[in-house]
Design a protein around this motif. Structure first.
Motif, PDB file in Angstrom:
ATOM      1  N   LYS A 267       5.932 -10.029  -4.706  1.00  0.00           N
ATOM      2  CA  LYS A 267       5.913 -11.173  -3.950  1.00  0.00           C
ATOM      3  C   LYS A 267       5.436 -10.922  -2.518  1.00  0.00           C
ATOM      4  O   LYS A 267       4.600 -11.273  -2.023  1.00  0.00           O
ATOM      5  CB  LYS A 267       7.046 -12.267  -3.657  1.00  0.00           C
ATOM      6  N   LEU A 268       6.023  -9.699  -1.865  1.00  0.00           N
ATOM      7  CA  LEU A 268       5.723  -9.371  -0.795  1.00  0.00           C
ATOM      8  C   LEU A 268       4.300  -8.596  -0.818  1.00  0.00           C
ATOM      9  O   LEU A 268       3.676  -8.711   0.255  1.00  0.00           O
ATOM     10  CB  LEU A 268       6.687  -8.050  -0.096  1.00  0.00           C
ATOM     11  N   LEU A 269       4.095  -7.882  -1.861  1.00  0.00           N
ATOM     12  CA  LEU A 269       2.763  -7.362  -1.999  1.00  0.00           C
ATOM     13  C   LEU A 269       1.702  -8.428  -1.878  1.00  0.00           C
ATOM     14  O   LEU A 269       0.668  -8.326  -1.093  1.00  0.00           O
ATOM     15  CB  LEU A 269       2.611  -6.500  -3.183  1.00  0.00           C
ATOM     16  N   ALA A 270       2.021  -9.464  -2.556  1.00  0.00           N
ATOM     17  CA  ALA A 270       0.914 -10.790  -2.583  1.00  0.00           C
ATOM     18  C   ALA A 270       0.882 -11.170  -1.330  1.00  0.00           C
ATOM     19  O   ALA A 270      -0.334 -11.641  -0.485  1.00  0.00           O
ATOM     20  CB  ALA A 270       1.574 -11.824  -3.780  1.00  0.00           C
ATOM     21  N   HIS A 271       1.994 -11.540  -0.545  1.00  0.00           N
ATOM     22  CA  HIS A 271       1.851 -11.871   0.713  1.00  0.00           C
ATOM     23  C   HIS A 271       1.311 -10.942   1.648  1.00  0.00           C
ATOM     24  O   HIS A 271       0.481 -11.222   2.617  1.00  0.00           O
ATOM     25  CB  HIS A 271       3.537 -11.846   1.489  1.00  0.00           C
ATOM     26  N   SER A 272       1.462  -9.654   1.390  1.00  0.00           N
ATOM     27  CA  SER A 272       0.795  -8.632   2.407  1.00  0.00           C
ATOM     28  C   SER A 272      -0.887  -8.616   2.179  1.00  0.00           C
ATOM     29  O   SER A 272      -1.437  -8.862   3.143  1.00  0.00           O
ATOM     30  CB  SER A 272       1.318  -7.047   1.952  1.00  0.00           C
ATOM     31  N   ILE A 273      -1.351  -8.784   0.844  1.00  0.00           N
ATOM     32  CA  ILE A 273      -2.698  -9.036   0.653  1.00  0.00           C
ATOM     33  C   ILE A 273      -3.084 -10.299   1.203  1.00  0.00           C
ATOM     34  O   ILE A 273      -4.092 -10.293   1.932  1.00  0.00           O
ATOM     35  CB  ILE A 273      -2.865  -8.700  -0.727  1.00  0.00           C
ATOM     36  N   GLU A 274      -2.437 -11.200   1.166  1.00  0.00           N
ATOM     37  CA  GLU A 274      -2.805 -12.511   1.607  1.00  0.00           C
ATOM     38  C   GLU A 274      -2.982 -12.502   3.034  1.00  0.00           C
ATOM     39  O   GLU A 274      -4.130 -13.170   3.810  1.00  0.00           O
ATOM     40  CB  GLU A 274      -1.501 -13.524   1.350  1.00  0.00           C
ATOM     41  N   GLU A 275      -1.936 -11.888   3.913  1.00  0.00           N
ATOM     42  CA  GLU A 275      -1.916 -11.575   5.329  1.00  0.00           C
ATOM     43  C   GLU A 275      -2.992 -10.745   5.826  1.00  0.00           C
ATOM     44  O   GLU A 275      -3.777 -10.986   6.745  1.00  0.00           O
ATOM     45  CB  GLU A 275      -0.643 -11.352   5.833  1.00  0.00           C
ATOM     46  N   ASP A 276      -3.303  -9.453   5.252  1.00  0.00           N
ATOM     47  CA  ASP A 276      -4.142  -8.410   5.725  1.00  0.00           C
ATOM     48  C   ASP A 276      -5.353  -8.075   4.795  1.00  0.00           C
ATOM     49  O   ASP A 276      -6.046  -7.455   5.281  1.00  0.00           O
ATOM     50  CB  ASP A 276      -3.255  -7.477   5.804  1.00  0.00           C
ATOM     51  N   GLY A 277      -5.426  -8.643   3.661  1.00  0.00           N
ATOM     52  CA  GLY A 277      -6.584  -8.482   2.704  1.00  0.00           C
ATOM     53  C   GLY A 277      -6.224  -7.188   1.844  1.00  0.00           C
ATOM     54  O   GLY A 277      -5.152  -6.468   1.904  1.00  0.00           O
ATOM     55  N   LEU A 278      -7.247  -6.754   0.936  1.00  0.00           N
ATOM     56  CA  LEU A 278      -6.841  -5.537   0.189  1.00  0.00           C
ATOM     57  C   LEU A 278      -7.490  -4.374   1.073  1.00  0.00           C
ATOM     58  O   LEU A 278      -8.604  -4.033   1.591  1.00  0.00           O
ATOM     59  CB  LEU A 278      -7.741  -5.559  -0.978  1.00  0.00           C
ATOM     60  N   THR A 279      -6.483  -3.754   1.781  1.00  0.00           N
ATOM     61  CA  THR A 279      -6.514  -2.631   2.901  1.00  0.00           C
ATOM     62  C   THR A 279      -6.930  -1.306   2.134  1.00  0.00           C
ATOM     63  O   THR A 279      -7.316  -0.330   2.615  1.00  0.00           O
ATOM     64  CB  THR A 279      -5.523  -2.520   3.775  1.00  0.00           C
ATOM     65  N   MET A 280      -6.356  -1.243   0.852  1.00  0.00           N
ATOM     66  CA  MET A 280      -6.670   0.241   0.354  1.00  0.00           C
ATOM     67  C   MET A 280      -7.007  -0.070  -1.075  1.00  0.00           C
ATOM     68  O   MET A 280      -6.657  -0.937  -1.800  1.00  0.00           O
ATOM     69  CB  MET A 280      -5.429   0.929   0.058  1.00  0.00           C
ATOM     70  N   PRO A 281      -8.227   0.676  -1.225  1.00  0.00           N
ATOM     71  CA  PRO A 281      -8.795   0.385  -2.675  1.00  0.00           C
ATOM     72  C   PRO A 281      -8.034   0.842  -3.925  1.00  0.00           C
ATOM     73  O   PRO A 281      -7.117   1.623  -3.475  1.00  0.00           O
ATOM     74  CB  PRO A 281     -10.275   1.383  -2.627  1.00  0.00           C
ATOM     75  N   ILE A 282      -8.305   0.305  -4.972  1.00  0.00           N
ATOM     76  CA  ILE A 282      -7.615   0.789  -6.207  1.00  0.00           C
ATOM     77  C   ILE A 282      -8.126   2.273  -6.481  1.00  0.00           C
ATOM     78  O   ILE A 282      -9.626   2.361  -6.684  1.00  0.00           O
ATOM     79  CB  ILE A 282      -7.814  -0.001  -7.183  1.00  0.00           C
TER      80      ILE A 282
ATOM     81  N   ALA B  77     -12.107  -3.519  -5.088  1.00  0.00           N
ATOM     82  CA  ALA B  77     -12.622  -2.464  -4.607  1.00  0.00           C
ATOM     83  C   ALA B  77     -11.977  -1.277  -5.144  1.00  0.00           C
ATOM     84  O   ALA B  77     -10.675  -1.241  -5.229  1.00  0.00           O
ATOM     85  CB  ALA B  77     -12.284  -2.407  -3.004  1.00  0.00           C
ATOM     86  N   VAL B  78     -12.751  -0.132  -5.628  1.00  0.00           N
ATOM     87  CA  VAL B  78     -12.209   0.898  -6.243  1.00  0.00           C
ATOM     88  C   VAL B  78     -12.629   2.223  -5.641  1.00  0.00           C
ATOM     89  O   VAL B  78     -13.685   2.011  -4.966  1.00  0.00           O
ATOM     90  CB  VAL B  78     -12.276   0.913  -7.672  1.00  0.00           C
ATOM     91  N   THR B  79     -12.081   3.158  -5.722  1.00  0.00           N
ATOM     92  CA  THR B  79     -12.301   4.717  -5.512  1.00  0.00           C
ATOM     93  C   THR B  79     -12.379   5.278  -6.802  1.00  0.00           C
ATOM     94  O   THR B  79     -11.621   4.919  -7.688  1.00  0.00           O
ATOM     95  CB  THR B  79     -11.667   5.570  -4.435  1.00  0.00           C
ATOM     96  N   ILE B  80     -13.299   6.375  -7.044  1.00  0.00           N
ATOM     97  CA  ILE B  80     -13.380   6.919  -8.540  1.00  0.00           C
ATOM     98  C   ILE B  80     -12.851   8.603  -8.153  1.00  0.00           C
ATOM     99  O   ILE B  80     -13.598   9.219  -7.497  1.00  0.00           O
ATOM    100  CB  ILE B  80     -14.643   6.894  -8.969  1.00  0.00           C
ATOM    101  N   LEU B  81     -11.875   8.946  -8.991  1.00  0.00           N
ATOM    102  CA  LEU B  81     -11.836  10.290  -9.190  1.00  0.00           C
ATOM    103  C   LEU B  81     -12.453  10.951 -10.411  1.00  0.00           C
ATOM    104  O   LEU B  81     -12.427  10.195 -11.429  1.00  0.00           O
ATOM    105  CB  LEU B  81     -10.062  10.564  -9.246  1.00  0.00           C
ATOM    106  N   LYS B  82     -12.636  12.181 -10.302  1.00  0.00           N
ATOM    107  CA  LYS B  82     -13.326  12.879 -11.374  1.00  0.00           C
ATOM    108  C   LYS B  82     -12.576  13.970 -11.808  1.00  0.00           C
ATOM    109  O   LYS B  82     -12.665  15.231 -11.439  1.00  0.00           O
ATOM    110  CB  LYS B  82     -14.560  13.287 -11.351  1.00  0.00           C
ATOM    111  N   LYS B  83     -11.509  14.011 -12.721  1.00  0.00           N
ATOM    112  CA  LYS B  83     -10.604  14.924 -13.123  1.00  0.00           C
ATOM    113  C   LYS B  83     -10.300  14.540 -14.571  1.00  0.00           C
ATOM    114  O   LYS B  83     -10.465  13.675 -15.182  1.00  0.00           O
ATOM    115  CB  LYS B  83      -9.173  14.655 -12.313  1.00  0.00           C
ATOM    116  N   ASP B  84      -9.797  15.644 -15.209  1.00  0.00           N
ATOM    117  CA  ASP B  84      -9.276  15.376 -16.703  1.00  0.00           C
ATOM    118  C   ASP B  84      -7.866  14.662 -16.652  1.00  0.00           C
ATOM    119  O   ASP B  84      -7.410  14.623 -15.664  1.00  0.00           O
ATOM    120  CB  ASP B  84      -9.373  16.894 -17.318  1.00  0.00           C
TER     121      ASP B  84
END
Length: 168
Positions: free
Chosen positions: A35-50, A83-90
């Motif tokens: 719930k806090l995470l949802a509130h955080s995203i609601e207040e600040d937006g998605l500040t870090m990509p997945i 929003a995503v960032t992409i890692l290239k690893k095994d």
């Protein structure tokens, strides 16, 4: 000196239905923190990509870090994109990345959290605002105020009388 990479500078907006969970994440988040995470995203937006990797065999982005943010964006906000960032690893190194991301988050120190609560109250927030915006129960706010021993944070509180002297 080892070269530092910045995948955070290569963010892509992708259809959320092209993103799936990995099958190895050991991290679980309790309902109050979600719930806090949802509130955080609601207040600040998605500040870090997945953080993801792209699996070309299934044409999907697989979550390495940020599963709970992804879940909130998908299920609570019903977003079509993320929003995503992409890692290239095994896969072994991707699994290790998941654990490192989870474990590197740190913990809150109670005394510093108590100081923050006192500071927010001194700046004009009510106990209810502190509770809502920090994702705390009213009892947690009270306990942290008590930890500080600062009497001014209690100055606007009504106290019940524990007992009344009866002069009969």
């Amino acid at each position: 000196m080892k070269e530092l990479k910045f995948p955070c500078m290569d963010v892509k907006l992708v259809p959320i239905d092209k993103v799936i969970a990995n099958n190895w994440n050991p991290n679980k988040v309790a309902k109050p923190e979600m719930k806090l995470l949802a509130h955080s995203i609601e207040e600040d937006g998605l500040t870090m990509p997945i953080v993801t990797y792209y699996d070309d065999k299934i044409d999907k982005y697989v979550v390495v870090d940020g599963f709970h943010r992804y879940t909130i964006v998908k299920d609570y906000f019903k977003s079509d994109v993320i929003a995503v960032t992409i890692l290239k690893k095994d896969e072994k190194n991707l699994m290790a990345s998941t654990v490192r991301h989870n474990r590197a988050r740190g913990v809150h120190k109670v005394d510093l959290q108590a100081d923050m609560v006192v500071d927010l109250i001194k700046k004009g927030w009510t106990d209810e605002q502190v509770s809502k915006h920090l994702g705390m129960t009213p009892e947690e706010v009270l306990r942290l105020k008590q930890v500080t021993g600062v009497k001014e944070v209690f100055k606007n509180r009504d106290f019940s009388r524990s007992w009344i002297i009866n002069n009969d």
